[in-house]
Motif scaffolding. Structure first.
Motif, PDB file in Angstrom:
ATOM      1  N   ILE A  23      50.744 -69.154  45.497  1.00  0.00           N
ATOM      2  CA  ILE A  23      51.954 -68.326  45.457  1.00  0.00           C
ATOM      3  C   ILE A  23      52.624 -68.495  44.101  1.00  0.00           C
ATOM      4  O   ILE A  23      52.872 -69.625  43.660  1.00  0.00           O
ATOM      5  CB  ILE A  23      52.938 -68.701  46.575  1.00  0.00           C
ATOM      6  CG1 ILE A  23      52.298 -68.492  47.950  1.00  0.00           C
ATOM      7  CG2 ILE A  23      54.224 -67.889  46.461  1.00  0.00           C
ATOM      8  CD1 ILE A  23      53.207 -68.861  49.098  1.00  0.00           C
ATOM      9  N   SER A  24      52.915 -67.391  43.470  1.00  0.00           N
ATOM     10  CA  SER A  24      53.660 -67.379  42.214  1.00  0.00           C
ATOM     11  C   SER A  24      54.886 -66.490  42.389  1.00  0.00           C
ATOM     12  O   SER A  24      54.769 -65.359  42.875  1.00  0.00           O
ATOM     13  CB  SER A  24      52.800 -66.856  41.055  1.00  0.00           C
ATOM     14  OG  SER A  24      51.685 -67.693  40.836  1.00  0.00           O
ATOM     15  N   GLU A  81      59.009 -60.697  40.487  1.00  0.00           N
ATOM     16  CA  GLU A  81      57.628 -60.433  40.860  1.00  0.00           C
ATOM     17  C   GLU A  81      57.100 -61.603  41.684  1.00  0.00           C
ATOM     18  O   GLU A  81      57.575 -62.734  41.557  1.00  0.00           O
ATOM     19  CB  GLU A  81      56.748 -60.229  39.626  1.00  0.00           C
ATOM     20  CG  GLU A  81      56.661 -61.451  38.731  1.00  0.00           C
ATOM     21  CD  GLU A  81      55.798 -61.210  37.501  1.00  0.00           C
ATOM     22  OE1 GLU A  81      54.723 -61.840  37.411  1.00  0.00           O
ATOM     23  OE2 GLU A  81      56.205 -60.388  36.667  1.00  0.00           O
ATOM     24  N   SER A  82      56.162 -61.304  42.540  1.00  0.00           N
ATOM     25  CA  SER A  82      55.539 -62.343  43.356  1.00  0.00           C
ATOM     26  C   SER A  82      54.059 -62.012  43.514  1.00  0.00           C
ATOM     27  O   SER A  82      53.674 -60.841  43.544  1.00  0.00           O
ATOM     28  CB  SER A  82      56.205 -62.440  44.730  1.00  0.00           C
ATOM     29  OG  SER A  82      56.009 -61.250  45.467  1.00  0.00           O
ATOM     30  N   ASP A  83      53.275 -63.064  43.600  1.00  0.00           N
ATOM     31  CA  ASP A  83      51.835 -62.901  43.748  1.00  0.00           C
ATOM     32  C   ASP A  83      51.350 -63.917  44.769  1.00  0.00           C
ATOM     33  O   ASP A  83      51.606 -65.114  44.633  1.00  0.00           O
ATOM     34  CB  ASP A  83      51.127 -63.097  42.406  1.00  0.00           C
ATOM     35  CG  ASP A  83      49.638 -62.813  42.510  1.00  0.00           C
ATOM     36  OD1 ASP A  83      49.250 -61.649  42.339  1.00  0.00           O
ATOM     37  OD2 ASP A  83      48.870 -63.763  42.755  1.00  0.00           O
ATOM     38  N   CYS A  96      64.342 -67.857  37.601  1.00  0.00           N
ATOM     39  CA  CYS A  96      63.497 -68.866  38.228  1.00  0.00           C
ATOM     40  C   CYS A  96      62.036 -68.475  38.046  1.00  0.00           C
ATOM     41  O   CYS A  96      61.694 -67.290  37.993  1.00  0.00           O
ATOM     42  CB  CYS A  96      63.792 -68.996  39.725  1.00  0.00           C
ATOM     43  SG  CYS A  96      65.456 -69.541  40.125  1.00  0.00           S
ATOM     44  N   ARG A  97      61.197 -69.508  37.967  1.00  0.00           N
ATOM     45  CA  ARG A  97      59.753 -69.303  37.895  1.00  0.00           C
ATOM     46  C   ARG A  97      59.074 -70.428  38.664  1.00  0.00           C
ATOM     47  O   ARG A  97      59.363 -71.601  38.430  1.00  0.00           O
ATOM     48  CB  ARG A  97      59.273 -69.301  36.445  1.00  0.00           C
ATOM     49  CG  ARG A  97      57.754 -69.217  36.290  1.00  0.00           C
ATOM     50  CD  ARG A  97      57.255 -67.818  36.535  1.00  0.00           C
ATOM     51  NE  ARG A  97      55.801 -67.752  36.602  1.00  0.00           N
ATOM     52  CZ  ARG A  97      55.124 -66.619  36.717  1.00  0.00           C
ATOM     53  NH1 ARG A  97      55.764 -65.460  36.791  1.00  0.00           N
ATOM     54  NH2 ARG A  97      53.815 -66.631  36.784  1.00  0.00           N
ATOM     55  N   LEU A  98      58.191 -70.068  39.599  1.00  0.00           N
ATOM     56  CA  LEU A  98      57.504 -71.052  40.419  1.00  0.00           C
ATOM     57  C   LEU A  98      56.050 -70.651  40.605  1.00  0.00           C
ATOM     58  O   LEU A  98      55.762 -69.545  41.053  1.00  0.00           O
ATOM     59  CB  LEU A  98      58.175 -71.181  41.791  1.00  0.00           C
ATOM     60  CG  LEU A  98      57.470 -72.063  42.812  1.00  0.00           C
ATOM     61  CD1 LEU A  98      57.425 -73.511  42.341  1.00  0.00           C
ATOM     62  CD2 LEU A  98      58.156 -71.963  44.170  1.00  0.00           C
ATOM     63  N   ASP A  99      55.150 -71.560  40.228  1.00  0.00           N
ATOM     64  CA  ASP A  99      53.720 -71.404  40.484  1.00  0.00           C
ATOM     65  C   ASP A  99      53.291 -72.586  41.337  1.00  0.00           C
ATOM     66  O   ASP A  99      53.392 -73.741  40.900  1.00  0.00           O
ATOM     67  CB  ASP A  99      52.924 -71.383  39.180  1.00  0.00           C
ATOM     68  CG  ASP A  99      53.295 -70.202  38.297  1.00  0.00           C
ATOM     69  OD1 ASP A  99      53.436 -69.094  38.823  1.00  0.00           O
ATOM     70  OD2 ASP A  99      53.448 -70.400  37.076  1.00  0.00           O
TER      71      ASP A  99
END
Length: 215
Positions: A32-33, A46-48, A175-178
């Motif tokens: 999940i990103s 955006e989300s992946d 925010c940024r989360l990988d």
């Protein structure tokens, strides 16, 4: 009466195949990103989500779009229509404040399951610079305290800066989360055991009033 040996072998083979296949599916991690940015004028993100060779991405910049891919190859894109809403700032601020208040009942549930959730994921990148405010100093302080209690439990390196706003409702920043979730099905079962009771205990409203009598 015994089955012929061939039928037994086929049956055992099917059972073993299903067991190995389900075991393989169970061990596939969930990737999940997430990325989001909000300022006074706009919200975009955006989300992946990837599971094995499949992935689905959502993009939002005023309109919500998505795309499906398999093994890195783009399959198709789609758009999600949204209903038009009148631009009424007082009603918008009121709805945001009500959203903060209603979301507060989920904070203890999230905090309760935070240790289990943390054990299931690995963080590659986590960057969060946000100013938050719930419109009420007490509620803002509680949310800020919960966040500060969870931050030390996060594995890996991260860059987190949370600034509380004790006066006005606010949610500004980027925010940024990988991340990588291991054994996602096990985590899904655990979260369902926490969330479903909360959903069932949700008060039933009738004509804008909470029903105090239960059948």
């Amino acid at each position: 009466m015994f089955h012929p040996a061939g039928d037994l072998l086929v049956t055992v083979g099917i059972i073993l195949f299903l067991f190995i296949f389900l075991r393989f599916i169970y061990t596939i991690p969930l990737k999940i990103s997430l990325a989001a940015e909000r300022d006074q004028a706009r919200l975009c993100g955006e989300s992946d989500v990837g599971f094995g060779p499949f992935s689905i991405a959502f993009l939002y910049d005023g309109t919500l779009k998505g795309e499906m891919s398999i093994m890195g190859r783009h399959l198709f894109s789609f758009s999600i229509p949204t209903t038009g809403e009148e631009d009424n700032e007082p009603e918008k601020e009121k709805s945001e404040e009500e959203g903060f208040q209603s979301g507060m009942r989920w904070v203890p549930v999230i905090f309760q399951g935070s240790r289990r959730i943390i054990r299931h994921f690995r963080i590659d990148t986590l960057t969060c610079h946000v100013r938050i405010g719930c419109g009420d100093p007490c509620t803002t302080g509680m949310v800020y305290g919960y966040i500060q209690a969870i931050i030390p439990l996060l594995p890996g390196e991260h860059d987190i800066c949370i600034i509380p706003d004790f006066y006005d409702p606010a949610l500004l920043g980027h925010c940024r989360l990988d991340t990588l979730f291991v054994h996602p099905f096990s985590l899904l079962v655990y979260l369902s055991r926490l969330i479903i009771p909360e959903v069932l205990r949700k008060p039933v409203t009738s004509g804008g009033k909470i029903d105090t009598e239960s059948g």
